[in-house]
Design a protein around this motif. Structure first.
Motif, PDB file in Angstrom:
ATOM      1  N   VAL A  46      46.314  42.701  30.072  1.00  0.00           N
ATOM      2  CA  VAL A  46      45.615  43.550  28.691  1.00  0.00           C
ATOM      3  C   VAL A  46      45.107  45.058  28.694  1.00  0.00           C
ATOM      4  CG1 VAL A  46      43.783  43.210  26.615  1.00  0.00           C
ATOM      5  CG2 VAL A  46      44.241  41.029  28.740  1.00  0.00           C
ATOM      6  N   ASP A  48      44.981  47.650  25.699  1.00  0.00           N
ATOM      7  CA  ASP A  48      43.703  48.199  24.792  1.00  0.00           C
ATOM      8  C   ASP A  48      44.820  49.490  23.896  1.00  0.00           C
ATOM      9  OD1 ASP A  48      41.921  49.219  23.133  1.00  0.00           O
ATOM     10  OD2 ASP A  48      40.881  49.609  24.647  1.00  0.00           O
ATOM     11  N   THR A  57      37.758  49.578  26.465  1.00  0.00           N
ATOM     12  CA  THR A  57      38.450  48.722  27.519  1.00  0.00           C
ATOM     13  C   THR A  57      37.886  48.648  29.074  1.00  0.00           C
ATOM     14  OG1 THR A  57      40.512  50.713  27.163  1.00  0.00           O
ATOM     15  CG2 THR A  57      40.201  49.565  29.085  1.00  0.00           C
ATOM     16  N   ALA A  67      42.781  45.397  31.906  1.00  0.00           N
ATOM     17  CA  ALA A  67      42.975  46.145  30.986  1.00  0.00           C
ATOM     18  C   ALA A  67      43.176  47.292  31.437  1.00  0.00           C
ATOM     19  CB  ALA A  67      41.242  45.990  30.219  1.00  0.00           C
TER      20      ALA A  67
END
Length: 201
Positions: A46, A48, A57, A67
């Motif tokens: 993922v 941010d 994050t 992340a």
């Protein structure tokens, strides 16, 4: 408005910005819940994008999310790395994503507010290109009755009607799955957030 102008503007106020907004405790709990609801448990990386001081994050990583925070402001990335040494933070731009069809989720929390309206479709298309099938995008932005620029405290920003953002997301290849809107409370501007899933194709 270009990336370098935004970088310089935030760099010039980075210390104050970090003081005012630099921890997850300074984020509305309802916003954190919305973000976590759609990005926790994603089976893959993922991003941010526009992570600022790295606090969200860090929140995502506390939920077990893989992340990575990305921001154009060196001062923010330096702070994020110091404040969250177990995290991953990179200097970079959402307009230059070096990934294709491999990202499980993207958080763009108030990070498209400085994108000129004529450029937003291209940015959303880049987000879609980066996504793996059924990837999730969570977008936070300033709500308004029409697309309009306003004098943000750092650098010119834009407010967007939530329906208009949803339409542009659909054109970029996303399907909206949840929307929240919060009116002005006298201190904060009207806010909206949309979670959307990358459609097939």
């Amino acid at each position: 408005m270009n990336v370098e102008q935004v970088r310089q503007a935030y760099g010039s106020v980075a210390e104050l910005y970090i003081e005012l907004f630099g921890t997850s405790q300074q984020v509305d709990p309802a916003d954190l819940a919305f973000i976590g609801r759609h990005l926790a448990g994603r089976p893959g990386p993922v991003l941010d994008l526009g992570c600022g001081p790295g606090h969200i994050t860090g929140y995502l990583r506390s939920l077990g999310v893989d992340a990575t925070g990305i921001d154009i402001v060196p001062e923010f990335i330096a702070h994020a790395r110091a404040a969250h040494p177990d995290g991953r933070y990179q200097l970079g731009s959402m307009r230059d994503l070096d990934v294709d069809h491999s990202v499980a989720g993207i958080l763009a929390w108030y990070s498209v507010i400085h994108v000129p309206p004529q450029d937003l479709d291209g940015v959303l298309a880049d987000f879609r290109r980066a996504m793996s099938p059924a990837g999730t995008l969570v977008l936070g932005f300033f709500d308004g009755d029409e697309v309009a620029a306003f004098d943000h405290k750092v650098v010119t920003a834009y407010r967007w009607p939530a329906d208009e953002v949803a339409e542009r997301l659909a054109r970029a290849g996303f399907t909206e799955v949840e929307r929240v809107r919060r009116p002005s409370d006298g201190t904060h501007r009207p806010h909206a957030a949309i979670a959307a899933i990358a459609t097939e194709g």
